[in-house]
Design an enzyme around this catalytic site. Sequence first.
Site, PDB file in Angstrom:
ATOM      1  N   LYS A   1      -2.766   3.616   6.250  1.00 26.11           N
ATOM      2  CA  LYS A   1      -2.815   2.328   6.594  1.00 26.11           C
ATOM      3  C   LYS A   1      -1.215   1.749   6.952  1.00 26.11           C
ATOM      4  CE  LYS A   1      -6.291   0.875   3.339  1.00 26.11           C
ATOM      5  NZ  LYS A   1      -6.576  -0.167   2.177  1.00 26.11           N
TER       6      LYS A   1
ATOM      7  N   THR B   1       0.772  -1.053  -0.273  1.00 19.96           N
ATOM      8  CA  THR B   1      -0.096  -0.205  -0.033  1.00 19.96           C
ATOM      9  C   THR B   1       1.038   1.321   0.102  1.00 19.96           C
ATOM     10  OG1 THR B   1      -1.812   1.376   0.945  1.00 19.96           O
ATOM     11  CG2 THR B   1      -0.225   0.128   2.575  1.00 19.96           C
TER      12      THR B   1
ATOM     13  N   ASP C   1      -7.373  -5.653   1.585  1.00 21.85           N
ATOM     14  CA  ASP C   1      -8.350  -4.850   1.012  1.00 21.85           C
ATOM     15  C   ASP C   1      -9.420  -4.763   1.899  1.00 21.85           C
ATOM     16  OD1 ASP C   1      -9.112  -3.256  -1.259  1.00 21.85           O
ATOM     17  OD2 ASP C   1     -10.633  -4.903  -1.943  1.00 21.85           O
TER      18      ASP C   1
ATOM     19  N   PHE D   1      -8.459   7.815   9.107  1.00 17.18           N
ATOM     20  CA  PHE D   1      -8.442   8.293   7.796  1.00 17.18           C
ATOM     21  C   PHE D   1      -9.601   7.491   7.064  1.00 17.18           C
ATOM     22  CE2 PHE D   1      -5.924   4.695   8.177  1.00 17.18           C
ATOM     23  CZ  PHE D   1      -6.326   3.611   7.156  1.00 17.18           C
ATOM     24  N   GLY D   2      -9.816   7.910   5.781  1.00 18.11           N
ATOM     25  CA  GLY D   2     -10.986   7.288   5.151  1.00 18.11           C
ATOM     26  C   GLY D   2     -12.482   7.728   5.775  1.00 18.11           C
ATOM     27  N   TYR D   3     -13.315   6.516   6.129  1.00 18.64           N
ATOM     28  CA  TYR D   3     -14.553   6.995   6.764  1.00 18.64           C
ATOM     29  C   TYR D   3     -14.585   7.236   8.021  1.00 18.64           C
ATOM     30  CZ  TYR D   3     -16.045   5.610   2.011  1.00 18.64           C
ATOM     31  OH  TYR D   3     -16.423   5.712   0.699  1.00 18.64           O
TER      32      TYR D   3
END
Length: 206
Positions: A12, A7, A69, A162-164
Amino acid sequence: MKILLATTNEGKVRELRQLLKDLDIEVLSLKDMDKKLEVEEDKETFLENAIKKATSYAKFYKLPVIAEDSGLEVDALNGLPGIYSARFFDIEFGKEVLKEIPENLSKDEKNNLKLLRLLENQTNRKARYKTTLVFYNFDYGILTEGVCEGQIAYRSEGNQGFGYDPIFIPEGYNKTMAQLTPEEKNKISHRGKAVSKLVEILKKVL
């Protein structure tokens, strides 16, 4: 021993390095590699994408690889964003809610805003984070999975993660994942659970 994390996502990488700290290994990420390879995540499940990344990067870099993933599944959207979580803003589904979204927002902010708008009149906020983790070492592979149940908040809060994370409230909490410390998040997160399982196996086989 060196292990490559498949990644370039800094969030991550930071989480995975922290979770793998008890192993006597050097943890590299794709950003550490001189030669560049991009593996398209074009499969239909988290598992298929993780396997494709793990085997492709291992063969190219001649290193053991940890690939994962993951994504967010929202019940009211029949499991979306799912495998499209990282690029939810760009897919055709829900394009009608994308009016007047500022261009200067980050990709994560655009994804979050699209999801909040799609759920604007929805009382069913149930959702979950899922991850599939694959360790590939040429001779063998290891698969672990993790799930974190929760619900979607009505507005974005918090600046951790991070992300949602700013719109995801984990089950049993009254604040978003982005309002938790990294240590708190790692104990309950989908990724934390999957990596903990992997670490226990790697301690026996490495």
